[in-house]
Design a protein around this motif. Structure first.
Motif, PDB file in Angstrom:
ATOM      1  N   TYR A  16       0.871  -1.364  -0.071  1.00 36.83           N
ATOM      2  CA  TYR A  16      -0.059  -0.107   0.131  1.00 36.83           C
ATOM      3  C   TYR A  16       0.904   1.152  -0.133  1.00 36.83           C
ATOM      4  O   TYR A  16       2.053   1.283   0.109  1.00 36.83           O
ATOM      5  N   GLU A  17       0.103   2.339  -0.424  1.00 38.84           N
ATOM      6  CA  GLU A  17       0.978   3.764  -0.241  1.00 38.84           C
ATOM      7  C   GLU A  17       0.460   4.149   1.213  1.00 38.84           C
ATOM      8  O   GLU A  17      -0.205   3.748   1.745  1.00 38.84           O
ATOM      9  N   GLU A  18       1.654   5.280   1.448  1.00 38.23           N
ATOM     10  CA  GLU A  18       1.373   6.044   2.714  1.00 38.23           C
ATOM     11  C   GLU A  18      -0.039   6.361   2.944  1.00 38.23           C
ATOM     12  O   GLU A  18      -0.626   7.176   1.905  1.00 38.23           O
ATOM     13  N   GLY A  19      -0.639   6.063   4.107  1.00 38.50           N
ATOM     14  CA  GLY A  19      -2.081   6.699   4.374  1.00 38.50           C
ATOM     15  C   GLY A  19      -3.010   5.845   3.955  1.00 38.50           C
ATOM     16  O   GLY A  19      -4.145   5.847   4.562  1.00 38.50           O
ATOM     17  N   ASP A  20      -2.789   4.953   3.170  1.00 38.49           N
ATOM     18  CA  ASP A  20      -3.734   3.977   2.599  1.00 38.49           C
ATOM     19  C   ASP A  20      -4.477   3.069   3.575  1.00 38.49           C
ATOM     20  O   ASP A  20      -5.496   2.702   3.657  1.00 38.49           O
ATOM     21  N   LEU A  21      -3.652   2.916   4.678  1.00 40.67           N
ATOM     22  CA  LEU A  21      -4.288   2.096   5.811  1.00 40.67           C
ATOM     23  C   LEU A  21      -5.050   2.747   6.820  1.00 40.67           C
ATOM     24  O   LEU A  21      -5.536   2.530   7.844  1.00 40.67           O
ATOM     25  N   GLY A  22      -5.101   4.232   6.752  1.00 42.46           N
ATOM     26  CA  GLY A  22      -5.805   5.031   7.665  1.00 42.46           C
ATOM     27  C   GLY A  22      -5.013   4.836   9.166  1.00 42.46           C
ATOM     28  O   GLY A  22      -3.999   4.843   9.172  1.00 42.46           O
ATOM     29  N   ASP A  23      -5.936   5.272  10.066  1.00 41.17           N
ATOM     30  CA  ASP A  23      -5.441   5.099  11.387  1.00 41.17           C
ATOM     31  C   ASP A  23      -6.241   4.149  12.391  1.00 41.17           C
ATOM     32  O   ASP A  23      -5.974   4.236  13.690  1.00 41.17           O
ATOM     33  N   SER A  24      -6.999   3.078  11.648  1.00 42.93           N
ATOM     34  CA  SER A  24      -7.696   2.282  12.798  1.00 42.93           C
ATOM     35  C   SER A  24      -6.728   1.057  12.870  1.00 42.93           C
ATOM     36  O   SER A  24      -6.211   0.505  11.789  1.00 42.93           O
ATOM     37  N   PRO A  25      -6.895   0.503  14.039  1.00 40.65           N
ATOM     38  CA  PRO A  25      -6.296  -0.836  14.331  1.00 40.65           C
ATOM     39  C   PRO A  25      -6.942  -2.092  13.328  1.00 40.65           C
ATOM     40  O   PRO A  25      -6.219  -3.000  13.052  1.00 40.65           O
ATOM     41  N   LYS A  26      -8.133  -1.790  13.042  1.00 36.14           N
ATOM     42  CA  LYS A  26      -8.640  -2.876  12.300  1.00 36.14           C
ATOM     43  C   LYS A  26      -8.164  -3.143  11.019  1.00 36.14           C
ATOM     44  O   LYS A  26      -7.973  -4.237  10.664  1.00 36.14           O
ATOM     45  N   ASN A  27      -7.543  -2.123  10.304  1.00 33.78           N
ATOM     46  CA  ASN A  27      -6.981  -2.340   9.080  1.00 33.78           C
ATOM     47  C   ASN A  27      -5.761  -3.331   9.169  1.00 33.78           C
ATOM     48  O   ASN A  27      -5.083  -3.540   8.318  1.00 33.78           O
ATOM     49  N   TRP A  28      -5.182  -3.161  10.536  1.00 33.86           N
ATOM     50  CA  TRP A  28      -4.098  -3.896  10.645  1.00 33.86           C
ATOM     51  C   TRP A  28      -4.610  -5.554  10.837  1.00 33.86           C
ATOM     52  O   TRP A  28      -4.272  -6.293  10.147  1.00 33.86           O
ATOM     53  N   PHE A  29      -5.494  -5.712  11.849  1.00 33.48           N
ATOM     54  CA  PHE A  29      -5.828  -7.026  12.246  1.00 33.48           C
ATOM     55  C   PHE A  29      -6.748  -7.852  11.081  1.00 33.48           C
ATOM     56  O   PHE A  29      -6.658  -9.186  11.091  1.00 33.48           O
ATOM     57  N   SER A  30      -7.270  -7.067  10.217  1.00 30.38           N
ATOM     58  CA  SER A  30      -8.288  -7.521   9.427  1.00 30.38           C
ATOM     59  C   SER A  30      -7.288  -8.541   8.357  1.00 30.38           C
ATOM     60  O   SER A  30      -7.725  -9.227   7.600  1.00 30.38           O
ATOM     61  N   LYS A  31      -5.898  -7.970   8.369  1.00 33.03           N
ATOM     62  CA  LYS A  31      -5.300  -8.555   7.325  1.00 33.03           C
ATOM     63  C   LYS A  31      -4.494  -9.816   7.871  1.00 33.03           C
ATOM     64  O   LYS A  31      -3.671 -10.367   7.003  1.00 33.03           O
ATOM     65  N   VAL A  32      -4.421 -10.074   9.033  1.00 35.51           N
ATOM     66  CA  VAL A  32      -3.696 -11.086   9.714  1.00 35.51           C
ATOM     67  C   VAL A  32      -4.526 -12.345   9.342  1.00 35.51           C
ATOM     68  O   VAL A  32      -5.459 -12.671   9.223  1.00 35.51           O
ATOM     69  N   HIS A  33      -3.562 -13.513   8.955  1.00 30.61           N
ATOM     70  CA  HIS A  33      -4.030 -14.787   8.359  1.00 30.61           C
ATOM     71  C   HIS A  33      -4.927 -15.309   9.514  1.00 30.61           C
ATOM     72  O   HIS A  33      -4.485 -15.373  10.645  1.00 30.61           O
ATOM     73  N   PRO A  34      -5.853 -15.840   9.236  1.00 34.09           N
ATOM     74  CA  PRO A  34      -7.034 -16.396  10.170  1.00 34.09           C
ATOM     75  C   PRO A  34      -6.492 -17.297  11.172  1.00 34.09           C
ATOM     76  O   PRO A  34      -6.669 -17.363  12.242  1.00 34.09           O
ATOM     77  N   ASP A  35      -5.269 -18.150  10.534  1.00 36.14           N
ATOM     78  CA  ASP A  35      -4.545 -19.278  11.498  1.00 36.14           C
ATOM     79  C   ASP A  35      -4.047 -18.339  12.427  1.00 36.14           C
ATOM     80  O   ASP A  35      -3.402 -19.022  13.615  1.00 36.14           O
ATOM     81  N   ASP A  36      -3.556 -17.172  12.356  1.00 38.75           N
ATOM     82  CA  ASP A  36      -2.405 -16.593  13.168  1.00 38.75           C
ATOM     83  C   ASP A  36      -3.036 -15.427  14.054  1.00 38.75           C
ATOM     84  O   ASP A  36      -2.375 -14.994  15.107  1.00 38.75           O
ATOM     85  N   ILE A  37      -4.284 -15.073  13.732  1.00 40.03           N
ATOM     86  CA  ILE A  37      -4.925 -13.948  14.562  1.00 40.03           C
ATOM     87  C   ILE A  37      -4.974 -14.172  15.980  1.00 40.03           C
ATOM     88  O   ILE A  37      -4.768 -13.510  16.908  1.00 40.03           O
ATOM     89  N   GLU A  38      -5.378 -15.404  16.343  1.00 37.73           N
ATOM     90  CA  GLU A  38      -5.628 -15.720  17.936  1.00 37.73           C
ATOM     91  C   GLU A  38      -4.115 -15.618  18.696  1.00 37.73           C
ATOM     92  O   GLU A  38      -4.055 -15.021  19.593  1.00 37.73           O
ATOM     93  N   HIS A  39      -3.104 -16.413  17.980  1.00 37.57           N
ATOM     94  CA  HIS A  39      -1.810 -16.100  18.645  1.00 37.57           C
ATOM     95  C   HIS A  39      -1.346 -14.690  18.732  1.00 37.57           C
ATOM     96  O   HIS A  39      -0.899 -14.275  19.730  1.00 37.57           O
ATOM     97  N   LEU A  40      -1.396 -13.696  17.530  1.00 37.61           N
ATOM     98  CA  LEU A  40      -1.167 -12.329  17.712  1.00 37.61           C
ATOM     99  C   LEU A  40      -1.814 -11.788  18.747  1.00 37.61           C
ATOM    100  O   LEU A  40      -1.293 -10.876  19.638  1.00 37.61           O
ATOM    101  N   ARG A  41      -3.168 -11.819  18.922  1.00 32.14           N
ATOM    102  CA  ARG A  41      -3.835 -11.140  20.117  1.00 32.14           C
ATOM    103  C   ARG A  41      -3.521 -11.689  21.223  1.00 32.14           C
ATOM    104  O   ARG A  41      -3.306 -10.805  22.207  1.00 32.14           O
ATOM    105  N   LEU A  42      -3.051 -12.703  21.373  1.00 30.64           N
ATOM    106  CA  LEU A  42      -2.666 -13.199  22.902  1.00 30.64           C
ATOM    107  C   LEU A  42      -1.452 -12.765  23.016  1.00 30.64           C
ATOM    108  O   LEU A  42      -1.245 -12.139  24.339  1.00 30.64           O
ATOM    109  N   GLU A  43      -0.450 -12.780  22.129  1.00 30.72           N
ATOM    110  CA  GLU A  43       0.829 -11.955  22.423  1.00 30.72           C
ATOM    111  C   GLU A  43       0.724 -10.634  22.896  1.00 30.72           C
ATOM    112  O   GLU A  43       1.412 -10.173  23.894  1.00 30.72           O
ATOM    113  N   ILE A  44      -0.225  -9.801  22.197  1.00 24.34           N
ATOM    114  CA  ILE A  44      -0.411  -8.430  22.429  1.00 24.34           C
ATOM    115  C   ILE A  44      -1.038  -8.585  23.971  1.00 24.34           C
ATOM    116  O   ILE A  44      -0.385  -7.652  24.814  1.00 24.34           O
ATOM    117  N   ASP A  45      -1.925  -9.054  24.098  1.00 19.17           N
ATOM    118  CA  ASP A  45      -2.682  -9.109  25.406  1.00 19.17           C
ATOM    119  C   ASP A  45      -1.628  -9.331  26.553  1.00 19.17           C
ATOM    120  O   ASP A  45      -1.627  -8.761  27.527  1.00 19.17           O
TER     121      ASP A  45
END
Ligand code: C2E
Ligand code: CA
Ligand code: CA
Length: 694
Positions: free
Chosen positions: A167-196
């Protein structure tokens, strides 16, 4: 004093005792007129070191020009300037200065305050370096940066962060959703757990690897690192970096593939095979009803094909074999390439020997059609050893060893067949290991002895030389013949040190006879195929000759025809090497192997020894007699001496003479005898043999 103005002495004391380092300089020449105690301490100098010297003399050469300029500026009155680096013979320090114009001893003067800021300066320098380093690292590593305000729940994504995902700069806006919606479905739980975990301060920092979807649709592996800021125990902000680690991940996968799979055939490799074996052994230990079997497959005479067609074609052949074998393997079973031309099969859940034999036959049948190698059709066979896990095995190595033993039995019984490991084999294997251990001990205990068997020149009955034959003086078993221990020494590799001793001893003995004024002729020393492979033959022969001070022409090396043909190129090389030392070379047990004339021609051997089995019935078996005649003719055309081995009767002898055989060796003349006995023969002459001949 009551008017409030101090006595000059008091001022002097104030100046002297001020904790602030002070210098008084001449305003024009800037020569130091006075320095207080604190200043002397700071400069690490005495009053004499300072007074009368220009201040500038103490300023670092790099700073001098700037310092001169600043100290002259009256506008800088009462302001800090610097820092400067000061040097004295004893120390260096960084300091900021302040100047104040005063009148001193009737002259325009300057009071210079000096404040040591060395610590601050070095700290700033380090900070500057680490900041620079950090900036360089971010740039160099091509990391994306993210900064997540947890209070407003907005994220700043750097240009590079966006770019990593296409993407270009700014394309992702500023919402965390734009990050997490792109995470592989098999990996999202793992990522959330680590952040938590990090936000709950369980982990000191966030570090997590996961996949994100690239704009192009595919996934890229990301490494995210971050640290949160906490206020009153609550995380308010978290920021960090994002790195594309797809290349590294691909490398790891390749490495994993390389670790557990065989590159050539794509089959499981030895490591994976052993791993699976270990797993099944544990399962069998836990569950008494469960059993399995392993099949050890070794290709017959593969080495020969590999050498005549070259390794590239040999590799292709192995890949073909792998393909054929996998076609007859059941889905639950494991087929692996264990190394070289060895394959292994695990038959999962098999307790019935009949089922193993059936599977083994299927594997053997896979070889019935010829293979194509370099455009030629080649018939290849395999020998298979089978071991059943009857719960007795605790280690995969033991199971594999027994299957290997059974495979050897199959080879011995004529190849292209299978054998099942049984108790008998077990006893033999144990006996083998005992002899091996005993041999090792015997080497140290010097229990070996060389016997010598004379080789007779058939033209005049003289002694042409002798063959050195090893014996083992066993403390309990008495004299042990080489047939009982040489094969074990060969298989265990002990033949290398034993052969070394033999070579040195034979040379030493020959030298000894020469020193006695005797004529021992040429001494023949047997060399095993294993020694040939050790690659140290030249070194060995050279060492033995030089230690004995013996001419190489006194020594002949005997290699059996089959040893030569096992590795003709290697043998030719060894022969070329030892030929330079004057040592000659005899082909032993000739007629029992399958010599290729093409190779024989390139050997320039000194002797061909016709195997005893041909001599035995030379007088009764016309076919053998014809063969012996042909071999004698062959050796003459190669300008080599022909030696008849195992001559036991006068008839055999006269027949050999008739065929113009050059030399003979056998019980008819003498059995192999201890060195002292042979020495006696050398001394007394050989009347008896002369009578046999004439
Ligand atoms: P080889 O090299 O073919 O040695 C000749 C064998 O034939 C010797 O057996 C010898 O005693 C035997 N022999 C000689 N004349 C007659 C005869 O007239 N009749 C009969 N029946 N036998 C005869 P030995 O000493 O038992 O050696 C057996 C084999 O052991 C040798 O066969 C050789 O392959 C190996 N060997 C012996 N010494 C050494 C050694 O120092 N190094 C190596 N690598 N192998 C050795
Ligand atoms: Ca021999
Ligand atoms: Ca022989």
């Amino acid at each position: 004093m009551s008017d409030g103005t101090g006595h000059p002495e008091d001022y002097r004391r104030l100046f002297e005792e001020s904790p602030q380092p002070l210098l008084v300089c001449d305003a024009a020449a800037r020569v130091v007129m006075e320095a207080n105690e604190a200043a002397l301490k700071m400069f690490g100098a005495t009053r004499e070191d300072l007074v009368g010297h220009g201040v500038i003399d103490f300023v670092d050469a790099d700073d001098r020009a700037a310092f001169e300029e600043k100290i002259g500026m009256s506008t800088l009155e009462n302001q800090d300037w610097g820092p400067w680096r000061f040097n004295t013979p004893d120390r260096s320090f960084d300091a900021v200065c302040q100047r104040r114009s005063v009148e001193f001893a009737g002259r325009q003067a300057l009071i210079v305050h000096i404040q040591d800021v060395t610590l601050r300066v070095s700290h700033e320098k380090a900070l500057g370096q680490s900041e620079q380093r950090y900036a360089a690292a971010v740039k160099g590593a091509n990391d994306g940066i993210w900064d997540w305000d947890l209070v407003s729940d907005t994220v700043y994504y750097s240009a590079r962060f966006c770019e990593l995902l296409g993407y270009e700069e700014g394309d992702l806006g500023d919402s965390p959703k734009n990050w997490f919606s792109k995470v592989h479905p098999d990996d999202i739980e793992h990522l959330r757990l680590e952040i938590d975990l990090h936000l709950r301060q369980v982990t000191p920092r966030l570090k997590v690897e996961y996949r994100m979807q690239h704009r192009s649709g595919g996934y890229v592996w990301m490494l995210t690192r971050g640290v949160a800021n906490f206020e009153e125990g609550h995380a308010v902000r978290m920021a960090g970096s994002q790195t594309d680690i797809s290349d590294r991940k691909a490398g790891e996968e390749r490495a994993l593939q390389g670790t557990f799979y065989d590159r050539l055939t794509g089959l499981a490799n030895r490591l994976l095979f052993l791993d699976r074996l270990g797993f099944l052994i544990r399962r069998a230990e836990k569950n008494g009803d469960y059993g399995f079997a392993i099949l050890f497959i070794d290709l017959d005479r593969f080495k020969l094909l590999n050498e005549s067609y070259g390794h590239a074609l040999g590799d292709a052949l192995l890949a073909d074999v792998g393909k054929r074998l996998s076609k007859v393997i059941g889905t639950g079973d494991t087929l692996a390439r264990l190394g070289g031309d060895e394959f292994g099969v695990i038959l999962d859940g098999v307790t019935d020997p009949g089922a193993c034999l059936y599977q083994a036959q299927l594997l053997l049948d896979a070889f019935s059609e010829p293979f194509i190698i370099g455009g030629d059709a080649a018939h290849l066979t395999a020998s298979i050893g089978i071991a059943l896990n009857d719960g007795r095995y605790g280690r995969s190595d033991d199971l594999l060893r027994d299957a290997d033993t059974a495979m050897y039995r199959a080879k011995k019984k004529g190849r292209a067949r299978y054998e099942v490991f049984d108790e008998q084999m077990h006893h033999e294997a144990v006996a083998f290991m005992r002899v091996e251990a005993d041999l090792k001990r015997a080497l140290y205990a010097s229990e070996f002895e060389l016997f010598y068997q004379p080789i007779i020149d058939l033209s005049d009955g003289s002694i042409a030389g002798s063959e050195a034959l090893v014996r083992w003086n066993h403390p309990e078993r008495g004299l042990v013949m080489p047939g009982e221990f040489i094969p074990i020494a060969e298989e265990s590799g002990l033949i290398v040190p034993l052969g070394e001793w033999i070579m040195f001893e034979a040379c030493r003995q020959c030298r000894h006879w020469l020193d006695q004024g005797l004529e021992p002729g040429m001494v023949s020393v047997n060399l095993s195929a294993h020694q040939l492979k050790s690659g140290k033959v030249q070194e060995l022969v050279e060492g033995a000759l030089s230690q004995a001070g013996l001419d190489g022409r006194r020594v002949q090396i005997e290699l059996t025809e089959s040893a030569v043909m096992e590795d003709p190129e290697g043998a030719i090389q060894v022969f070329r090497d030892i030929e330079k030392l004057g040592v000659s070379f005899g082909v032993d047990d000739f007629g029992t192997g399958y010599s290729s004339l093409a190779y024989l021609k390139s050997f320039r051997f000194g002797a061909l020894k016709i195997d005893r089995s041909f001599i035995q019935d030379i007088t009764t078996d016309a076919e053998n007699a014809a063969l012996v005649a042909a071999v004698i003719g062959l050796s003459h055309s190669f300008r080599a001496k022909c030696v008849g081995e195992g001559v036991e009767t006068a008839e055999q002898l006269s027949y050999l003479r008739l065929l113009r055989c050059d030399q003979a060796q056998g019980y008819l003349f003498s059995r192999p005898v201890p060195a002292a006995v042979f020495e006696e023969t050398l001394r007394s002459g050989v009347q008896g043999w002369h009578q046999l001949l004439f």
